[in-house]
Design a protein around this motif. Structure first.
Motif, PDB file in Angstrom:
ATOM      1  N   GLN A 104     -12.711  17.875   2.590  1.00  0.00           N
ATOM      2  CA  GLN A 104     -11.632  17.931   3.574  1.00  0.00           C
ATOM      3  C   GLN A 104     -10.898  16.607   3.584  1.00  0.00           C
ATOM      4  O   GLN A 104     -11.505  15.560   3.721  1.00  0.00           O
ATOM      5  CB  GLN A 104     -12.240  18.223   4.952  1.00  0.00           C
ATOM      6  N   GLU A 105      -9.616  16.656   3.445  1.00  0.00           N
ATOM      7  CA  GLU A 105      -8.851  15.437   3.367  1.00  0.00           C
ATOM      8  C   GLU A 105      -7.662  15.487   4.322  1.00  0.00           C
ATOM      9  O   GLU A 105      -7.338  16.526   4.861  1.00  0.00           O
ATOM     10  CB  GLU A 105      -8.355  15.205   1.941  1.00  0.00           C
ATOM     11  N   ILE A 106      -7.051  14.339   4.506  1.00  0.00           N
ATOM     12  CA  ILE A 106      -5.840  14.240   5.306  1.00  0.00           C
ATOM     13  C   ILE A 106      -4.681  14.175   4.326  1.00  0.00           C
ATOM     14  O   ILE A 106      -4.663  13.334   3.437  1.00  0.00           O
ATOM     15  CB  ILE A 106      -5.874  12.978   6.187  1.00  0.00           C
TER      16      ILE A 106
ATOM     17  N   GLY B 104     -10.171   8.451  12.580  1.00  0.00           N
ATOM     18  CA  GLY B 104     -11.218   8.281  13.583  1.00  0.00           C
ATOM     19  C   GLY B 104     -12.283   7.309  13.141  1.00  0.00           C
ATOM     20  O   GLY B 104     -11.994   6.192  12.714  1.00  0.00           O
ATOM     21  N   ASN B 105     -13.535   7.736  13.212  1.00  0.00           N
ATOM     22  CA  ASN B 105     -14.658   6.874  12.851  1.00  0.00           C
ATOM     23  C   ASN B 105     -15.138   7.123  11.429  1.00  0.00           C
ATOM     24  O   ASN B 105     -16.222   6.677  11.063  1.00  0.00           O
ATOM     25  CB  ASN B 105     -15.820   7.099  13.824  1.00  0.00           C
ATOM     26  N   ASP B 106     -14.374   7.841  10.645  1.00  0.00           N
ATOM     27  CA  ASP B 106     -14.773   8.161   9.276  1.00  0.00           C
ATOM     28  C   ASP B 106     -13.798   7.524   8.287  1.00  0.00           C
ATOM     29  O   ASP B 106     -12.884   8.172   7.791  1.00  0.00           O
ATOM     30  CB  ASP B 106     -14.798   9.684   9.089  1.00  0.00           C
ATOM     31  N   PRO B 107     -13.975   6.236   7.987  1.00  0.00           N
ATOM     32  CA  PRO B 107     -13.030   5.571   7.071  1.00  0.00           C
ATOM     33  C   PRO B 107     -13.131   6.091   5.643  1.00  0.00           C
ATOM     34  O   PRO B 107     -12.233   5.845   4.843  1.00  0.00           O
ATOM     35  CB  PRO B 107     -13.424   4.098   7.163  1.00  0.00           C
ATOM     36  N   ASP B 108     -14.206   6.818   5.301  1.00  0.00           N
ATOM     37  CA  ASP B 108     -14.334   7.356   3.954  1.00  0.00           C
ATOM     38  C   ASP B 108     -13.549   8.650   3.754  1.00  0.00           C
ATOM     39  O   ASP B 108     -13.570   9.219   2.673  1.00  0.00           O
ATOM     40  CB  ASP B 108     -15.803   7.613   3.622  1.00  0.00           C
ATOM     41  N   ARG B 109     -12.911   9.093   4.792  1.00  0.00           N
ATOM     42  CA  ARG B 109     -12.129  10.324   4.674  1.00  0.00           C
ATOM     43  C   ARG B 109     -10.927  10.056   3.770  1.00  0.00           C
ATOM     44  O   ARG B 109     -10.209   9.081   3.932  1.00  0.00           O
ATOM     45  CB  ARG B 109     -11.673  10.766   6.061  1.00  0.00           C
ATOM     46  N   LEU B 110     -10.727  10.950   2.831  1.00  0.00           N
ATOM     47  CA  LEU B 110      -9.683  10.777   1.829  1.00  0.00           C
ATOM     48  C   LEU B 110      -8.309  11.084   2.421  1.00  0.00           C
ATOM     49  O   LEU B 110      -8.119  12.107   3.074  1.00  0.00           O
ATOM     50  CB  LEU B 110      -9.958  11.700   0.646  1.00  0.00           C
TER      51      LEU B 110
ATOM     52  N   ALA C 264      -3.304   0.565   6.589  1.00  0.00           N
ATOM     53  CA  ALA C 264      -3.415  -0.160   7.851  1.00  0.00           C
ATOM     54  C   ALA C 264      -4.111   0.670   8.920  1.00  0.00           C
ATOM     55  O   ALA C 264      -4.761   0.120   9.817  1.00  0.00           O
ATOM     56  CB  ALA C 264      -2.027  -0.564   8.328  1.00  0.00           C
ATOM     57  N   ALA C 265      -4.005   1.985   8.829  1.00  0.00           N
ATOM     58  CA  ALA C 265      -4.652   2.859   9.813  1.00  0.00           C
ATOM     59  C   ALA C 265      -6.147   2.985   9.567  1.00  0.00           C
ATOM     60  O   ALA C 265      -6.855   3.604  10.366  1.00  0.00           O
ATOM     61  CB  ALA C 265      -4.003   4.241   9.797  1.00  0.00           C
ATOM     62  N   GLY C 266      -6.637   2.429   8.460  1.00  0.00           N
ATOM     63  CA  GLY C 266      -8.078   2.429   8.220  1.00  0.00           C
ATOM     64  C   GLY C 266      -8.532   3.342   7.105  1.00  0.00           C
ATOM     65  O   GLY C 266      -9.723   3.611   6.973  1.00  0.00           O
ATOM     66  N   ALA C 267      -7.608   3.823   6.294  1.00  0.00           N
ATOM     67  CA  ALA C 267      -7.984   4.710   5.202  1.00  0.00           C
ATOM     68  C   ALA C 267      -8.591   3.891   4.073  1.00  0.00           C
ATOM     69  O   ALA C 267      -7.907   3.094   3.435  1.00  0.00           O
ATOM     70  CB  ALA C 267      -6.771   5.489   4.700  1.00  0.00           C
ATOM     71  N   ALA C 268      -9.886   4.070   3.844  1.00  0.00           N
ATOM     72  CA  ALA C 268     -10.544   3.351   2.763  1.00  0.00           C
ATOM     73  C   ALA C 268     -10.313   4.057   1.433  1.00  0.00           C
ATOM     74  O   ALA C 268     -10.304   3.420   0.391  1.00  0.00           O
ATOM     75  CB  ALA C 268     -12.037   3.235   3.036  1.00  0.00           C
ATOM     76  N   ARG C 269     -10.163   5.360   1.490  1.00  0.00           N
ATOM     77  CA  ARG C 269      -9.919   6.136   0.266  1.00  0.00           C
ATOM     78  C   ARG C 269      -8.502   6.694   0.344  1.00  0.00           C
ATOM     79  O   ARG C 269      -8.188   7.489   1.218  1.00  0.00           O
ATOM     80  CB  ARG C 269     -10.945   7.250   0.144  1.00  0.00           C
ATOM     81  N   LEU C 270      -7.690   6.286  -0.582  1.00  0.00           N
ATOM     82  CA  LEU C 270      -6.288   6.654  -0.591  1.00  0.00           C
ATOM     83  C   LEU C 270      -5.941   7.188  -1.973  1.00  0.00           C
ATOM     84  O   LEU C 270      -6.373   6.637  -2.979  1.00  0.00           O
ATOM     85  CB  LEU C 270      -5.456   5.418  -0.258  1.00  0.00           C
TER      86      LEU C 270
END
Length: 135
Positions: A59-61, A92-98, A121-127
């Protein structure tokens, strides 16, 4: 000996099944002909092509960027100043969310990079920047 009078029904109750079946088939045909099977939701864009692309399973954004540089999330137009807060809420609290950015191939690169910066900047570690598989 007492004899009780039997209650006999003069008319039997019958359900008109033939007309009911006709209605059911008409409704079935109606729904089969009017149903749209949507394969992918989102904004209509043309992705750039790449040879090293693989399908995503988790599941990704997804952030869409159309050819004018406007950002969309789930078919909603998001102004650039609100994109940060929307992405922050989704991550949210899941920075590993793609976070996948699907930018139109004709979009100005600066606008796609700006969306990537906001996501980072919003905290996305996986882009990821989406591409289509080339020939």
């Amino acid at each position: 000996m007492l004899k009780f009078k039997k209650h006999t029904h003069r008319y039997q109750i019958q359900a008109p099944l033939t007309s009911l079946i006709d209605i059911v088939f008409l409704l079935l045909i109606y729904f089969l002909l009017t149903t749209n099977f949507i394969v992918e939701e989102g904004i209509k864009i043309k992705l750039p092509q790449a040879t090293a692309s693989a399908p995503q399973i988790k599941q990704e954004i997804t952030v869409f960027v159309d050819k004018e540089g406007t950002a969309f999330m789930a078919d909603q137009k998001i102004p650039m100043d609100q994109l940060y807060t929307r992405l922050k809420e989704k991550i949210g609290n899941d920075p590993d969310r793609l976070v996948i950015i699907k930018a139109d191939k004709t979009v100005i690169l600066n606008k796609a990079v700006k969306v990537m910066d906001i996501a980072k900047a919003a905290g996305a570690a996986r882009l990821s920047l989406a591409t289509e598989k080339g020939l």
